[in-house]
Scaffold this motif. Sequence first.
Motif, short mmCIF file in Angstrom:
data_model
loop_
_atom_site.label_atom_id
_atom_site.label_comp_id
_atom_site.label_asym_id
_atom_site.label_seq_id
_atom_site.Cartn_x
_atom_site.Cartn_y
_atom_site.Cartn_z
N VAL A 81 0.81 -1.33 -0.05
CA VAL A 81 -0.10 0.07 -0.12
C VAL A 81 0.75 1.10 0.02
O VAL A 81 0.65 2.24 -0.51
CB VAL A 81 -1.03 -0.06 1.30
CG1 VAL A 81 -1.67 1.24 1.50
CG2 VAL A 81 -2.06 -1.03 1.10
N ARG A 82 1.91 1.20 0.67
CA ARG A 82 2.78 2.31 0.89
C ARG A 82 3.32 2.59 -0.71
O ARG A 82 3.88 3.92 -1.01
CB ARG A 82 3.99 2.20 1.84
CG ARG A 82 3.45 2.09 3.21
CD ARG A 82 2.71 3.35 3.89
NE ARG A 82 2.15 3.26 5.05
CZ ARG A 82 1.54 4.32 5.78
NH1 ARG A 82 1.65 5.69 5.09
NH2 ARG A 82 1.01 4.05 6.88
N ILE A 83 3.86 1.78 -1.51
CA ILE A 83 4.36 1.62 -2.69
C ILE A 83 3.36 2.55 -3.54
O ILE A 83 3.54 3.52 -4.26
CB ILE A 83 4.68 0.53 -3.17
CG1 ILE A 83 5.97 -0.17 -2.46
CG2 ILE A 83 5.05 0.32 -4.68
CD1 ILE A 83 6.26 -1.65 -3.00
N ILE A 84 2.13 2.02 -3.53
CA ILE A 84 0.97 2.59 -4.35
C ILE A 84 1.00 4.14 -3.71
O ILE A 84 0.75 5.07 -4.81
CB ILE A 84 -0.25 1.85 -3.95
CG1 ILE A 84 -0.25 0.46 -4.60
CG2 ILE A 84 -1.36 2.64 -4.96
CD1 ILE A 84 -1.50 -0.52 -4.48
N ILE A 85 0.90 4.37 -2.74
CA ILE A 85 0.81 5.71 -2.08
C ILE A 85 1.85 6.77 -2.62
O ILE A 85 1.72 7.81 -3.06
CB ILE A 85 0.89 5.90 -0.73
CG1 ILE A 85 -0.35 5.30 -0.06
CG2 ILE A 85 1.08 7.38 -0.24
CD1 ILE A 85 -0.71 4.99 1.21
N HIS A 86 3.11 6.27 -2.81
CA HIS A 86 4.23 6.78 -3.68
C HIS A 86 4.06 7.17 -4.83
O HIS A 86 4.33 8.23 -5.36
CB HIS A 86 5.60 6.09 -3.16
CG HIS A 86 6.06 6.00 -1.84
ND1 HIS A 86 6.62 7.39 -1.27
CD2 HIS A 86 6.58 5.22 -1.09
CE1 HIS A 86 7.03 7.00 -0.16
NE2 HIS A 86 7.10 5.87 0.17
N LEU A 87 3.38 6.22 -5.61
CA LEU A 87 2.94 6.48 -6.91
C LEU A 87 2.02 7.63 -7.09
O LEU A 87 2.18 8.50 -7.99
CB LEU A 87 2.41 5.19 -7.44
CG LEU A 87 3.49 4.12 -7.96
CD1 LEU A 87 2.75 2.95 -8.23
CD2 LEU A 87 4.34 4.53 -9.24
N ILE A 88 0.98 7.59 -6.08
CA ILE A 88 -0.23 8.58 -6.37
C ILE A 88 0.50 10.02 -5.84
O ILE A 88 0.04 11.04 -6.37
CB ILE A 88 -1.15 8.22 -5.34
CG1 ILE A 88 -1.74 6.77 -5.51
CG2 ILE A 88 -2.16 9.41 -5.18
CD1 ILE A 88 -2.81 6.12 -4.63
N THR A 89 1.17 10.20 -4.87
CA THR A 89 1.85 11.51 -4.46
C THR A 89 3.05 11.93 -5.37
O THR A 89 3.63 12.94 -4.83
CB THR A 89 2.12 11.38 -2.94
OG1 THR A 89 3.17 10.45 -2.84
CG2 THR A 89 1.14 10.98 -2.09
N SER A 90 3.17 11.21 -6.31
CA SER A 90 4.54 11.70 -7.26
C SER A 90 4.46 13.16 -7.95
O SER A 90 5.42 13.69 -7.69
CB SER A 90 4.69 10.76 -8.57
OG SER A 90 3.66 10.77 -9.28
#
Length: 488
Positions: free
Chosen positions: A259-268
């Motif tokens: 989930v944290r990996i996906i969050i990093h993608l979203i907040t890019s």
Amino acid sequence: MENSSQLKIKSIKHNFVLNNVRLVLNFIVPVVIFPYIGRVLGPENLGRVEFANSIISYFVLFTALGIPVYGVREIARGRDDIEIRSKTVWELTVILFFTVFIGYVIYFVCVGFVPRFRNEWLLFLIVAPTIFLSDFSYDWFYVGIEDQIYITLRYIIIKIVQIVLIFLLIHHSSQYLLYAAISIGINSLSTIFNIVHLRKYIQFIPLQLLNVKRHLKSILIIFASLVATNMYMHIDVTMVGAMVGNEAVGIYVVPNRVVRIIIHLITSLGTVMIPRLENKLKNGDENKYYELLNRSLSFSLIFSIPSFFGVIATAKEIVLLFGGVAYAKAVLGMKLLSPILLFVPMAHFIGLQILYPHRMEGKYTISVSIASVTNILFNSFAIQKFQQNGAVIGTCLAEFVGVIIQVCFAWNFLKKTELFTVNTIKILVSGFCMFIMIMLFNCIVVINSIVIKLSITIVLAGTIYLFFLLLFREKMLFAIIHKKTKSL
């Protein structure tokens, strides 16, 4: 060395593309490594490493004193003057030398006297360099000057080396110490590259010309907010490890990491735009500030909403892909953790793109402090009853409380954005329609291969979501299509 006139700031689109190259790699590398490491080490030994990393992260947090966030802001504001940016770097370096020294003294005392640490003394000795390597990485400087080309090239090299070393050297569950050592070695390469490359942008400033005190007030305010934020990001692993055991930590890590990996993608995009937003406010260009802010908001919503629904729909496949059947208990945790895909990007948007640039870090600190206390209090009884899933629920609750408080603090600014418009409803409805159709697909179609099923599901979900966004004429998507059409 470059002088002030030689700093060429690339376009947001250019920086966004390069940032996304890193983020895609940051997604691909765990997809490649984590299923292998999770299976080879097993929940028990993976939990050992993650527990040690959670402990060392507190020391990194306290010794960094908020400089990773504060440094980006100050470098972004003074990047056009070599003397200003050089003084800022040297002054923050002096502070870091002092805090890192104190941090190591306390760390080794803890390793020597705390039984849980002393029993794994070799592991804690291996991860010890993390404090120095993280604090003196100077990533905040390169983000502040928007040197995305260098950051991306360095990142690609480091990740390739990491993948090669892990697959060449890690073959048994007993090699968890070697796994930890490889991670430290990778961080060493990154920090060395950064320090050597730093000479290109700054000049030497004599110690007597430095004014360290001018940074302390802002650093301490930001530090307080980061302590609170990181407490409920890392306290879960620490509490699960202390109250339940290493195996529960290993099971908790799978959904949390994905989930944290996906969050990093979203907040890019938001990450790329922070220095630019700071610069626009400094120059008094409020119209451009809100234009960039709305662009970042739209990007965040368009990706966070379908990610939330998508993770719920594919939780089982994700867990089996990343961890295997040994981590089957993590499926429920993955579903329970999915709401933070909505909360964290919104907190990132409000906190780092509205409150921080407007010098409202004190209010941000209040919000994350309350969230952190909420998390710790909830975890203290929930983990005993629900084990790792209690920590998952506590994280979601804390993130929700934090973002609600931030909305209250930033209300006057949020009213000027496009958050509370019909366009947001269009994105929500599109995401929900995608979710319903994917759930129907999963019920009707049976595919034995996890990789094939997950791949088909992701492609199908993206197609359905895009269809509904076009059907509802979502603003950002139509603006992109209109721009492309005009250029033909």
